[in-house]
Scaffold this active site. Structure first.
Site, PDB file in Angstrom:
ATOM      1  N   PRO A   2       0.900  -1.211   0.249  1.00 54.15           N
ATOM      2  CA  PRO A   2      -0.211  -0.156  -0.089  1.00 54.15           C
ATOM      3  C   PRO A   2       0.873   1.081   0.330  1.00 54.15           C
ATOM      4  O   PRO A   2       1.683   1.413   0.747  1.00 54.15           O
ATOM      5  CB  PRO A   2      -0.937  -0.305   1.258  1.00 54.15           C
ATOM      6  CG  PRO A   2      -0.407  -1.646   1.622  1.00 54.15           C
ATOM      7  CD  PRO A   2       0.373  -1.949   1.160  1.00 54.15           C
ATOM      8  N   GLU A   3       0.743   2.238  -0.670  1.00 52.12           N
ATOM      9  CA  GLU A   3       1.438   3.613  -1.012  1.00 52.12           C
ATOM     10  C   GLU A   3       0.238   4.810  -0.772  1.00 52.12           C
ATOM     11  O   GLU A   3      -0.753   4.034  -0.151  1.00 52.12           O
ATOM     12  CB  GLU A   3       1.681   3.674  -2.406  1.00 52.12           C
ATOM     13  CG  GLU A   3       2.534   2.342  -3.192  1.00 52.12           C
ATOM     14  CD  GLU A   3       4.284   2.278  -2.420  1.00 52.12           C
ATOM     15  OE1 GLU A   3       4.803   3.514  -1.672  1.00 52.12           O
ATOM     16  OE2 GLU A   3       4.689   1.553  -2.522  1.00 52.12           O
ATOM     17  N   HIS A  99      -5.277 -14.303   9.101  1.00 50.57           N
ATOM     18  CA  HIS A  99      -4.468 -13.338   8.825  1.00 50.57           C
ATOM     19  C   HIS A  99      -5.135 -11.854   9.144  1.00 50.57           C
ATOM     20  O   HIS A  99      -4.465 -10.782   9.056  1.00 50.57           O
ATOM     21  CB  HIS A  99      -4.094 -12.580   7.280  1.00 50.57           C
ATOM     22  CG  HIS A  99      -3.062 -13.684   6.675  1.00 50.57           C
ATOM     23  ND1 HIS A  99      -2.266 -14.659   7.091  1.00 50.57           N
ATOM     24  CD2 HIS A  99      -3.611 -14.544   5.488  1.00 50.57           C
ATOM     25  CE1 HIS A  99      -2.402 -15.693   6.194  1.00 50.57           C
ATOM     26  NE2 HIS A  99      -3.378 -15.428   5.058  1.00 50.57           N
ATOM     27  N   ARG A 117       1.756 -10.960   5.817  1.00 53.04           N
ATOM     28  CA  ARG A 117       3.060 -10.299   5.811  1.00 53.04           C
ATOM     29  C   ARG A 117       3.139 -10.077   7.402  1.00 53.04           C
ATOM     30  O   ARG A 117       4.293 -10.220   8.091  1.00 53.04           O
ATOM     31  CB  ARG A 117       3.643  -9.753   4.898  1.00 53.04           C
ATOM     32  CG  ARG A 117       3.389 -10.469   3.323  1.00 53.04           C
ATOM     33  CD  ARG A 117       4.077 -10.616   2.395  1.00 53.04           C
ATOM     34  NE  ARG A 117       5.470  -9.521   2.773  1.00 53.04           N
ATOM     35  CZ  ARG A 117       6.463  -9.327   1.828  1.00 53.04           C
ATOM     36  NH1 ARG A 117       5.794  -9.189   0.780  1.00 53.04           N
ATOM     37  NH2 ARG A 117       7.932  -9.785   1.931  1.00 53.04           N
ATOM     38  N   ARG A 161      22.258  16.975  -1.623  1.00 53.11           N
ATOM     39  CA  ARG A 161      22.888  15.561  -2.123  1.00 53.11           C
ATOM     40  C   ARG A 161      22.282  14.700  -3.626  1.00 53.11           C
ATOM     41  O   ARG A 161      22.562  15.128  -4.093  1.00 53.11           O
ATOM     42  CB  ARG A 161      20.632  14.530  -1.705  1.00 53.11           C
ATOM     43  CG  ARG A 161      20.624  15.079  -0.062  1.00 53.11           C
ATOM     44  CD  ARG A 161      19.347  14.139  -0.032  1.00 53.11           C
ATOM     45  NE  ARG A 161      18.784  13.907   1.219  1.00 53.11           N
ATOM     46  CZ  ARG A 161      17.586  15.618   2.018  1.00 53.11           C
ATOM     47  NH1 ARG A 161      18.037  16.566   1.704  1.00 53.11           N
ATOM     48  NH2 ARG A 161      17.564  15.015   3.004  1.00 53.11           N
TER      49      ARG A 161
END
Ligand SMILES: [Zn+2]
Length: 282
Positions: A2-3, A99, A117, A161
């Protein structure tokens, strides 16, 4: 995984129903990334406020109440969906399945975190700006739609950077929310080669990149918002968005803008897709 758009779509899908609801039960399943941080039963009685999002974290604020006991606690839950988590309302607490690792029973429905997970997290914190929530959120870069994030601010951060711009976007220390698909698509829209060292990006390049990232994430939110009713959770957003991707997942196929072959390379152990003609090094 999920973003940010999926997490925001999740927030929108649960916020209205949770607002003002009272916690009636809490069930913790197998251990998640971190322990809850309080005895689950202490949360019973708490009243929920407005769910907010910071990066990929959701914050569910709670208040103790003055009616009949149990009164609950003041504070809130910081939630993260990890690699495979999803949050959705379920009709029944029975038979949670293997789950389902966190159930928040409320007077307005049972909210369940399903996470095969188990990299997800549900973490009690006294306030969003107190430990432990504050420590986790302090590491995050700017919100992509924050008006304080100007091209000048991005340019200044890039100049400090030396990593490739794609790697910088994925890292999330400067801007949160550019997951792999969104970073690739935003760089294509901005016409920037993903291997460009970020300290070499010009101010006009940063201006295009920020606009492109906002367009890309905005489109993903639109896709998620319009298709939300078809998903039991928000996981379909990236899949749905990918159907209209210009470069992501299209290696070897023709660029939809110029016809050149889209290339795939690996940067920081993640696949990068780009058009070697449309996207220029600074
Ligand atoms: Zn092209």
């Amino acid at each position: 995984m999920p973003e940010l758009p999926e997490v925001e779509v999740t927030r929108r899908s649960i916020a209205e129903r949770l607002r003002g609801a009272q916690v009636t039960s809490v069930r913790c399943g197998k251990p998640l990334r971190w322990p809850l941080g309080c005895a689950p039963e202490l949360l019973v009685g708490s009243r929920l406020g407005e769910v907010t999002r910071r990066g990929k974290y959701l914050w569910l604020p709670m208040n103790r109440h003055t009616g009949l006991p149990p009164a609950g606690l003041d504070g809130g839950l910081l939630m993260h969906l990890g690699m495979s988590g999803s949050l959705a309302f379920h009709d029944s607490a029975d038979d949670p399945g293997p789950h389902a690792h966190f159930d928040l029973g409320t007077t307005q429905g049972l909210l369940r975190l399903t996470d095969p997970r188990r990299f997800g997290a549900v973490l009690w914190s006294q306030a969003i700006d107190a430990a432990p929530a504050a420590l986790l959120l302090a590491r995050l870069g700017a919100e992509p739609f924050d008006p304080a994030l100007t091209p000048q601010v991005l340019h200044a951060a890039c100049r400090r950077r030396k990593v490739a711009i794609k790697t910088l976007l994925l890292g999330g220390q400067v801007i949160v929310g550019a997951g792999n698909i969104y970073a690739c698509e935003a760089l294509f829209r901005a016409g920037i080669d993903p291997r460009t060292r970020c300290d070499r990006l010009s101010l006009p390049g940063c201006t295009r990149l920020l606009a492109a990232l906002r367009e890309t994430l905005g489109r993903a939110l639109e896709v998620g918002g319009s298709t939300l009713r078809d998903f039991s959770d928000a996981h379909g957003v990236a899949g749905e968005f990918q159907a209209e991707a210009m470069v992501y997942g299209r290696d070897g196929q023709r660029c939809l803008r110029c016809g050149a072959a889209v290339r795939r390379i690996v940067q920081a152990q993640r696949s990068t897709y780009f058009c070697p003609v449309c996207q220029k090094r600074a």
